[in-house]
Motif scaffolding. Structure first.
Motif, mmCIF file in Angstrom:
data_model
loop_
_atom_site.group_PDB
_atom_site.id
_atom_site.type_symbol
_atom_site.label_atom_id
_atom_site.label_comp_id
_atom_site.label_asym_id
_atom_site.label_seq_id
_atom_site.Cartn_x
_atom_site.Cartn_y
_atom_site.Cartn_z
ATOM 1 N N THR A 3 0.850 -1.176 0.000
ATOM 2 C CA THR A 3 0.000 0.000 0.000
ATOM 3 C C THR A 3 0.890 1.232 0.000
ATOM 4 O O THR A 3 1.640 1.466 0.949
ATOM 5 C CB THR A 3 -0.925 0.014 1.223
ATOM 6 N N ASP A 29 2.379 4.801 0.472
ATOM 7 C CA ASP A 29 2.183 5.906 1.409
ATOM 8 C C ASP A 29 2.699 7.229 0.854
ATOM 9 O O ASP A 29 2.351 8.291 1.365
ATOM 10 C CB ASP A 29 2.904 5.602 2.731
ATOM 11 N N ASP A 52 0.966 12.140 -0.196
ATOM 12 C CA ASP A 52 1.373 11.210 0.850
ATOM 13 C C ASP A 52 0.211 10.932 1.785
ATOM 14 O O ASP A 52 -0.782 11.668 1.832
ATOM 15 C CB ASP A 52 2.603 11.720 1.604
ATOM 16 N N VAL A 53 0.362 9.874 2.549
ATOM 17 C CA VAL A 53 -0.724 9.360 3.363
ATOM 18 C C VAL A 53 -1.051 10.261 4.540
ATOM 19 O O VAL A 53 -2.187 10.260 5.037
ATOM 20 C CB VAL A 53 -0.395 7.926 3.827
ATOM 21 N N ILE A 90 -4.903 11.975 0.167
ATOM 22 C CA ILE A 90 -4.754 11.567 -1.220
ATOM 23 C C ILE A 90 -5.085 12.668 -2.214
ATOM 24 O O ILE A 90 -4.708 12.563 -3.389
ATOM 25 C CB ILE A 90 -5.638 10.331 -1.513
ATOM 26 N N ASP A 116 -4.845 4.895 -1.145
ATOM 27 C CA ASP A 116 -5.140 4.461 0.222
ATOM 28 C C ASP A 116 -6.199 3.362 0.186
ATOM 29 O O ASP A 116 -7.258 3.479 0.786
ATOM 30 C CB ASP A 116 -5.611 5.660 1.043
ATOM 31 N N GLU A 171 6.663 2.858 0.266
ATOM 32 C CA GLU A 171 5.906 2.458 1.459
ATOM 33 C C GLU A 171 6.541 3.093 2.690
ATOM 34 O O GLU A 171 7.746 2.971 2.923
ATOM 35 C CB GLU A 171 5.918 0.938 1.630
ATOM 36 N N THR A 176 -0.787 6.001 8.281
ATOM 37 C CA THR A 176 -1.214 7.398 8.389
ATOM 38 C C THR A 176 -0.378 8.244 9.328
ATOM 39 O O THR A 176 -0.520 9.463 9.358
ATOM 40 C CB THR A 176 -2.680 7.465 8.852
ATOM 41 N N SER A 204 5.309 8.996 9.660
ATOM 42 C CA SER A 204 5.051 7.666 9.123
ATOM 43 C C SER A 204 6.398 7.133 8.659
ATOM 44 O O SER A 204 6.939 7.585 7.636
ATOM 45 C CB SER A 204 4.060 7.721 7.960
#
Length: 827
Positions: A513, A515, A532-533, A537, A559, A588, A592, A606
């Motif tokens: 997933t 990020d 970025d997460v 988004i 996400d 990655e 969050t 993160s």
């Protein structure tokens, strides 16, 4: 341990279940080749040829495998100017294919397969060429038009009786220099690569597989494992007894011994891919030959040059041997070369002397005579003894303690080893990457003339290594954190993807997933888009602009699991029109984000400590010396800062600056700026927990919100360093310890651009390498110039322009891996 055909069916993890033990070295200098006479084939219109090859000499024309015919006729498979050429000629080409890609990687192994079937109704199906399991589809016309065979035409190599050869073209010239292994020829069948190789379920790398089918009348299998005599090296293990005559290949102990344990599998501590001298990382005064195990220098003085090995050493105990066979007035020194941040790369004659180079451990002859000397530079030598041509000089290097020991004919010199801590010899630094090398540093006038043969263990050592010291091969390299298992392959942490918008919804697979997503339209001019997460988004920043963060729904959603979701009605789904092409680079982090109170400013972080990447958001306070936590656990090698709620440039700090104050702007062509007053980082390097900030609005304006992307170097996965350009198409080689998947390079001068390359947009080396520039919204450019080669262990600069390789200019880079070198194939 069960054995079939002398191929071990057990071994190191990550390699599958089929292991090889012996390759055969072909010396072009010795006119080495194999030959036999074929009989009438099973089927004249179908055949398959499969083999693994490790290149020695590059450039020019060399025949690595079977050819038929003589003089101006015949057919074969050749490296021609580093391109793969498969053809058949008799007054004209019956079929002719020259790859657009170049193959200049001498550090690892290629799998090459050609399948011929002229019975196919569609002409493009009649010849298929594969490298590392992937079919070639792009060809060039340097040697004539691409030509497919006519229907039901004879395939020549496999379709005719008569004389055939391996390693020699036209009976009298074009000899191959390098290594062959696992040579399979199948008469009467056009097979696919899956008959001979497979993708490792552990590492994701293409690896050998035992062929279990039939061979046909002229078929044969050469594993080169019967070393009872030179004649038995050509024994056929297919069951057909199609044995080959061996010419000018030696089993005499010493530097001419040609049965090697250099193989493309992690078989054992003595059989794996071995270090050799790197023709891509040498001074122009040197030539390397004989499978890159012979190093010659013949040049007018003064000469200050080196040739390095293909391996980098970061830990462990290693042993290799050197024999100087001729000297004249030659100065030939050998040892280990250390580079700060992988950045010291000598690729042409040095304009300086040994004292100007940092962190060198060596021993060898001097201009005054053949004396064993150890030291870190020309100011820190201790003389240990003497030697003559033909003496075997052993090098034992303990990278864990930073000590290097010298041996002559199996006896250690009992002097001061490097790292002994004496006042004469400072301790060598640990925690660096060292490379074996041969060096000449000789001033004055006259001619420098010397030959050195080197052995890293791929042939028998003359003397037993000291206890605990091992051969320099990939089996013995440390197991990397990233890339050794199916759950930790490099594409679980970074991956690039490309797609074409067609105004339909898409799900583009990733192995994680994402990020942090950096996306760019390729086929037209438009801004880079960074998401970025933590920010969200739809929170858009543009690396080529100073704009504040904007809320834009361009139809990109990351996400949502292990894929990028594309809304076909919006920009990334083809908003620029169907046929619009895009790329996204994806990292990655760790979801969050969490609150981090390590610094005086609380941050949201993160952080992926395994992959050395973190996303950091915070609000500045305008106080010099303020700190923010980054969560990496080690000091970052590169930091990128951007204001969110205000306009401002993208400030970049990089370890390659060698400064705790300097910065450059990602959105600008301006050169490095060093205010000398702690404006950006309070004159403090980042630590393992925090980054220190100055008072500049670029990093710490009061009430200003920021995002920072921080990267730490991870062995076998990422590299951050610098190199000095030489303005030559034979540019610097950057050793990374992995096969790169993504590269961004920038000169510290002005006006220069941030160049971005990846293996999704350009999966093969060669010209027309597509380029994007982080500081510009321009569409992707296709360069007729070959910018450089992605290789199994690093990157080779080929361009001469100032954005990439200007003479004397300093360049910084960040690179991420496809595979660590321990497992990588040649590219």
């Amino acid at each position: 341990m069960s054995v079939i055909g002398s191929n071990i069916l057990a071994g190191a993890s990550g390699q599958g279940g089929y292991f090889l033990t012996n390759s055969l070295r072909f010396l072009s200098s010795a006119s080495a080749y194999l030959n036999r006479t074929q009989t009438t084939p099973t089927t004249a219109t179908k055949w398959t040829y499969s083999y693994w090859v490790k290149r020695g000499t590059i450039g020019g024309s060399s025949v690595q495998t079977m050819v038929s015919g003589t003089g101006g006729g015949g057919s074969g498979i050749v490296f021609y100017n580093d391109k793969l050429w498969a053809s058949s000629y008799s007054g004209g080409y019956q079929w002719n294919f020259l790859s657009a890609a170049v193959y200049r990687d001498t550090s690892a192994w290629y799998h090459i397969m050609v399948a011929y079937d002229s019975t196919q109704a569609t002409d493009t199906n009649r010849v298929k060429i594969y490298v590392n399991g992937v079919q070639l589809t792009a060809f060039t016309t340097d040697v004539g038009a691409t030509t497919y065979p006519s229907l039901n035409s004879v395939g020549f190599v496999g379709g005719v009786s008569g004389s055939v050869r391996i390693g020699l073209r036209d009976d009298s010239f074009y000899y191959f220099d390098g290594y062959l292994i696992e040579v399979n020829f199948v008469d009467g069948q056009a097979l696919t690569p899956s008959s001979f190789g497979e993708t490792s379920t552990t590492t994701g790398v293409w690896i050998p597989k035992k062929y279990t089918g039939t061979y046909g009348t002229n078929g044969f299998y050469l594993p080169f494992t019967n070393t009872a005599s030179t004649s038995t090296l050509g024994n056929d293990f297919s069951g057909n007894s199609n044995t080959w005559t061996v010419n000018n290949i030696s089993l005499t102990a010493g530097s001419t011994y040609d049965s090697m344990t250099d193989v493309p599998t992690l078989t054992s501590a003595t059989a794996a891919n071995y270090c050799v001298a790197n023709p891509l990382e040498k001074g122009s005064a040197f030539t390397v030959s004989n499978g890159n195990l012979t190093i010659d220098i013949n040049a007018s003085k003064p000469v200050f040059a080196s040739v390095k090995g293909t391996f980098g050493i970061t830990s462990g105990k290693w042993y290799w041997e050197c024999v100087k066979t001729s000297s004249g007035s030659g100065l030939s020194q050998s040892g280990v070369w250390a580079s700060d941040n992988l950045s010291l790369n000598i690729n042409s004659d040095l304009n300086g002397n040994l004292a100007s180079l940092n962190n060198i451990g060596m021993f060898g002859s001097t201009a005054a005579g053949d004396l064993i000397k150890t030291g870190l530079n020309s100011q820190d030598y201790a003389t240990l003894g003497s030697y003559t041509n033909g003496d075997v000089i052993g090098i034992a290097f303990d990278a864990d303690s930073g000590k290097l020991y010298a041996y002559k004919n199996g006896t250690e010199f009992t002097g001061q080893a490097i790292g002994s801590g004496t006042s004469i010899l400072p301790t060598m630094a640990t925690g660096k990457t060292y490379q074996p090398f041969v060096y000449s540093g000789n001033g004055g006038s006259g001619t420098e003339n010397a030959t050195t043969n080197i052995n890293f263990g791929q042939r028998p050592f003359a003397y037993t290594p000291p206890s605990g010291f091992v051969r320099l091969n990939t089996f013995n390299l440390p197991t990397p954190t990233i890339g050794a298992t199916a759950s930790t392959t490099a594409n679980k942490y970074f991956d690039s993807v490309i797609w074409t918008g067609d105004q339909t919804n898409k799900q583009i697979p990733l192995n994680f997933t994402a990020d942090f997503v950096w996306a760019k339209r390729r086929s037209g001019g438009d801004s880079h888009r960074l998401y970025d997460v933590i920010r969200g988004i739809n929170k858009d920043l543009q690396s080529n602009a100073t704009d504040a963060e904007q809320t834009n729904d361009f139809g990109l959603d990351f996400d949502n699991g292990n894929y990028l979701a594309i809304d076909g009605t919006k920009y990334f789904g083809g908003g620029g029109g169907s046929g619009t092409t895009f790329v996204a680079w994806n990292w990655e982090a760790n979801g969050t984000g969490v609150t981090n109170t390590n610094g005086s400013i609380t941050s949201t972080v993160s952080a992926n400590t395994t992959a050395g990447f973190s996303i950091v958001t915070y609000t500045g306070n305008g106080t010099g010396g303020a700190t923010v936590g980054h969560g990496l656990g080690v000091a970052p090698s590169m930091m990128i800062f951007k204001t969110r709620n205000d306009t401002g440039g993208w400030l970049v700090w990089h370890t390659g600056y060698n400064s705790n104050q300097a910065q450059m702007l990602l959105n600008s062509t301006d050169g490095i700026y060093n205010p000398g007053n702690g404006l950006y980082f309070n004159s403090t390097y980042p630590s393992s927990t925090v980054a220190t900030l100055g008072t500049s609005g670029a990093t710490n304006g009061s009430g200003t919100t920021y995002v920072a992307y921080m990267f730490a170097q991870v062995a076998g996965y990422s590299a951050f360093g610098s190199y000095t350009g030489n303005g030559s198409s034979d540019g610097p080689f950057i050793y990374t310890g992995f096969r790169p998947a993504f590269i961004m390079i920038r000169s510290t001068g002005s006006p220069r651009r941030w160049l971005m390359f990846d293996d999704s947009r350009f999966p093969n080396n060669g010209p027309n390498m597509p380029t994007l520039q982080a500081n510009l919204s321009d569409a992707e450019s296709t360069n007729t110039e070959n910018y450089g080669d992605f290789l199994s262990n690093g990157f080779k600069c080929r361009a001469t322009n100032g954005n990439f390789n200007g003479s004397g200019e300093t360049y910084i880079y960040m690179m991420f891996a496809e595979n660590p070198f321990k497992y990588a194939n040649a590219r």
